[in-house]
Design a protein around this motif. Structure first.
Motif, PDB file in Angstrom:
ATOM      1  N   LEU A 158       0.998  -1.264  -0.104  1.00 42.59           N
ATOM      2  CA  LEU A 158      -0.414  -0.077   0.110  1.00 42.59           C
ATOM      3  C   LEU A 158       0.886   1.333   0.082  1.00 42.59           C
ATOM      4  O   LEU A 158       0.461   1.969  -0.341  1.00 42.59           O
ATOM      5  N   ILE A 159       1.738   1.562   0.692  1.00 44.76           N
ATOM      6  CA  ILE A 159       3.089   2.053   1.156  1.00 44.76           C
ATOM      7  C   ILE A 159       3.860   2.620  -0.638  1.00 44.76           C
ATOM      8  O   ILE A 159       3.540   3.544  -1.058  1.00 44.76           O
ATOM      9  N   SER A 160       3.597   1.450  -1.729  1.00 41.52           N
ATOM     10  CA  SER A 160       4.660   1.816  -2.508  1.00 41.52           C
ATOM     11  C   SER A 160       3.677   2.414  -3.713  1.00 41.52           C
ATOM     12  O   SER A 160       3.486   2.980  -4.490  1.00 41.52           O
ATOM     13  N   ILE A 161       1.791   1.525  -3.616  1.00 38.78           N
ATOM     14  CA  ILE A 161       1.059   1.778  -4.349  1.00 38.78           C
ATOM     15  C   ILE A 161       1.066   3.718  -4.320  1.00 38.78           C
ATOM     16  O   ILE A 161       0.757   4.179  -5.018  1.00 38.78           O
ATOM     17  N   PHE A 162       1.108   3.961  -3.184  1.00 36.71           N
ATOM     18  CA  PHE A 162       0.510   5.316  -2.831  1.00 36.71           C
ATOM     19  C   PHE A 162       1.803   6.245  -3.101  1.00 36.71           C
ATOM     20  O   PHE A 162       1.537   6.935  -4.205  1.00 36.71           O
ATOM     21  N   ASP A 163       2.766   5.712  -2.897  1.00 38.26           N
ATOM     22  CA  ASP A 163       4.167   6.573  -3.237  1.00 38.26           C
ATOM     23  C   ASP A 163       4.052   6.552  -4.895  1.00 38.26           C
ATOM     24  O   ASP A 163       4.241   7.978  -5.510  1.00 38.26           O
ATOM     25  N   SER A 164       3.833   5.733  -5.366  1.00 32.65           N
ATOM     26  CA  SER A 164       4.317   5.945  -6.455  1.00 32.65           C
ATOM     27  C   SER A 164       2.883   6.592  -7.934  1.00 32.65           C
ATOM     28  O   SER A 164       3.041   7.495  -7.982  1.00 32.65           O
ATOM     29  N   THR A 165       1.573   6.812  -6.711  1.00 27.17           N
ATOM     30  CA  THR A 165       0.746   7.672  -7.023  1.00 27.17           C
ATOM     31  C   THR A 165       0.895   9.171  -7.072  1.00 27.17           C
ATOM     32  O   THR A 165       0.684   9.486  -7.975  1.00 27.17           O
ATOM     33  N   PHE A 166       1.209   9.059  -6.013  1.00 29.03           N
ATOM     34  CA  PHE A 166       1.385  10.860  -5.549  1.00 29.03           C
ATOM     35  C   PHE A 166       2.697  11.394  -4.964  1.00 29.03           C
ATOM     36  O   PHE A 166       2.666  12.527  -4.886  1.00 29.03           O
ATOM     37  N   TYR A 167       3.871  10.445  -5.107  1.00 26.19           N
ATOM     38  CA  TYR A 167       5.332  11.274  -4.264  1.00 26.19           C
ATOM     39  C   TYR A 167       4.783  12.553  -5.340  1.00 26.19           C
ATOM     40  O   TYR A 167       5.753  13.453  -4.648  1.00 26.19           O
ATOM     41  N   GLN A 168       4.957  11.932  -6.387  1.00 27.28           N
ATOM     42  CA  GLN A 168       5.954  12.545  -7.397  1.00 27.28           C
ATOM     43  C   GLN A 168       4.683  13.959  -7.750  1.00 27.28           C
ATOM     44  O   GLN A 168       5.761  15.302  -7.520  1.00 27.28           O
ATOM     45  N   SER A 169       3.659  13.494  -8.161  1.00 29.77           N
ATOM     46  CA  SER A 169       2.152  14.673  -8.384  1.00 29.77           C
ATOM     47  C   SER A 169       2.370  15.762  -7.258  1.00 29.77           C
ATOM     48  O   SER A 169       1.797  16.623  -7.658  1.00 29.77           O
ATOM     49  N   HIS A 170       1.853  15.197  -6.003  1.00 29.59           N
ATOM     50  CA  HIS A 170       1.909  15.576  -4.786  1.00 29.59           C
ATOM     51  C   HIS A 170       2.470  16.060  -3.506  1.00 29.59           C
ATOM     52  O   HIS A 170       2.719  16.537  -2.756  1.00 29.59           O
ATOM     53  N   ASN A 171       3.953  15.336  -3.642  1.00 30.55           N
ATOM     54  CA  ASN A 171       4.899  15.637  -2.896  1.00 30.55           C
ATOM     55  C   ASN A 171       4.560  14.973  -1.665  1.00 30.55           C
ATOM     56  O   ASN A 171       5.295  15.624  -0.484  1.00 30.55           O
ATOM     57  N   THR A 172       3.973  13.989  -1.345  1.00 29.43           N
ATOM     58  CA  THR A 172       3.145  12.914  -0.020  1.00 29.43           C
ATOM     59  C   THR A 172       3.618  11.673   0.213  1.00 29.43           C
ATOM     60  O   THR A 172       3.278  10.982  -1.477  1.00 29.43           O
ATOM     61  N   ARG A 173       4.332  11.648   1.373  1.00 26.29           N
ATOM     62  CA  ARG A 173       3.893   9.941   1.442  1.00 26.29           C
ATOM     63  C   ARG A 173       3.152   9.396   2.325  1.00 26.29           C
ATOM     64  O   ARG A 173       3.176  10.266   3.272  1.00 26.29           O
ATOM     65  N   LEU A 174       3.079   8.192   2.501  1.00 25.31           N
ATOM     66  CA  LEU A 174       2.079   7.717   3.080  1.00 25.31           C
ATOM     67  C   LEU A 174       3.404   6.753   4.511  1.00 25.31           C
ATOM     68  O   LEU A 174       4.352   6.029   3.783  1.00 25.31           O
TER      69      LEU A 174
END
Length: 184
Positions: free
Chosen positions: A7-23
């Motif tokens: 889940l962390i990987s899915i979230f980070d790959s979806t939003f880390y670059q675009s929203h600078n947000t990590r789980l």
């Protein structure tokens, strides 16, 4: 089957670059913290490594708008367990949308969902009445469409877990057990 690392990987790959947000897997109570002088990215910290907690905290992030995501815990005050009837009603009214999104995220991940009234030591409430309101909101989201961030994560979860996409109202049939709420 449901590994928090996935889940962390899915979230980070979806939003880390675009929203600078990590789980982030937390050790204590959940919290959302915007980027600051100590951490260059926004953090959704969920409780004790629990998958359900992560989905719930993600749902709050998905509901929050741009301005709210710049505030710790989105600028909301949380009234802890032990709420009276009025406080519990307020709690439930602000939890309807996040829990409806959490239900959708759970379905996309093939994970069981249960509403949370989060008030074990306070005024008793009928969990099924609250679930009916959450269900109604979920159906409205399905009919009207989710926001782009929610849709992106739902799609990513569905792909990873090989669950039906797009989500449909037929996946969320639910009957309110009225007889279970009599006397609460």
């Amino acid at each position: 089957m449901h590994q928090i690392a996935d889940l962390i990987s899915i979230f980070d790959s979806t939003f880390y670059q675009s929203h600078n947000t990590r789980l982030i897997k937390g050790e204590h109570e959940p919290i959302y913290t915007p980027a600051n002088e100590h951490t260059s990215y926004h953090q959704i910290v969920f409780a004790h490594g629990f998958y359900a907690s992560a989905l719930h905290e993600i749902a709050h992030w998905l509901v929050a708008g741009d301005k709210r995501r710049l505030l710790e815990d989105y600028g909301y005050w949380y009234c802890p367990d032990g709420r009276d009837a009025s406080q519990q009603a307020e709690f439930e009214s602000v939890e309807v949308k996040p829990q409806a999104i959490e239900w959708a995220l759970s379905a996309a991940a093939g994970f069981d969902f249960n509403v949370s009234v989060d008030n074990l030591n306070g005024e008793q409430t009928c969990r099924f009445d609250f679930q009916a309101r959450v269900h109604q909101q979920l159906i409205q989201f399905l009919d009207d469409g989710f926001n782009p961030r929610t849709s992106a994560l739902l799609n990513a979860l569905s792909k990873f877990y090989n669950t039906p996409w797009p989500l449909s109202t037929a996946q969320f049939l639910w009957q309110h057990p009225q007889e279970l709420c009599n006397g609460v």
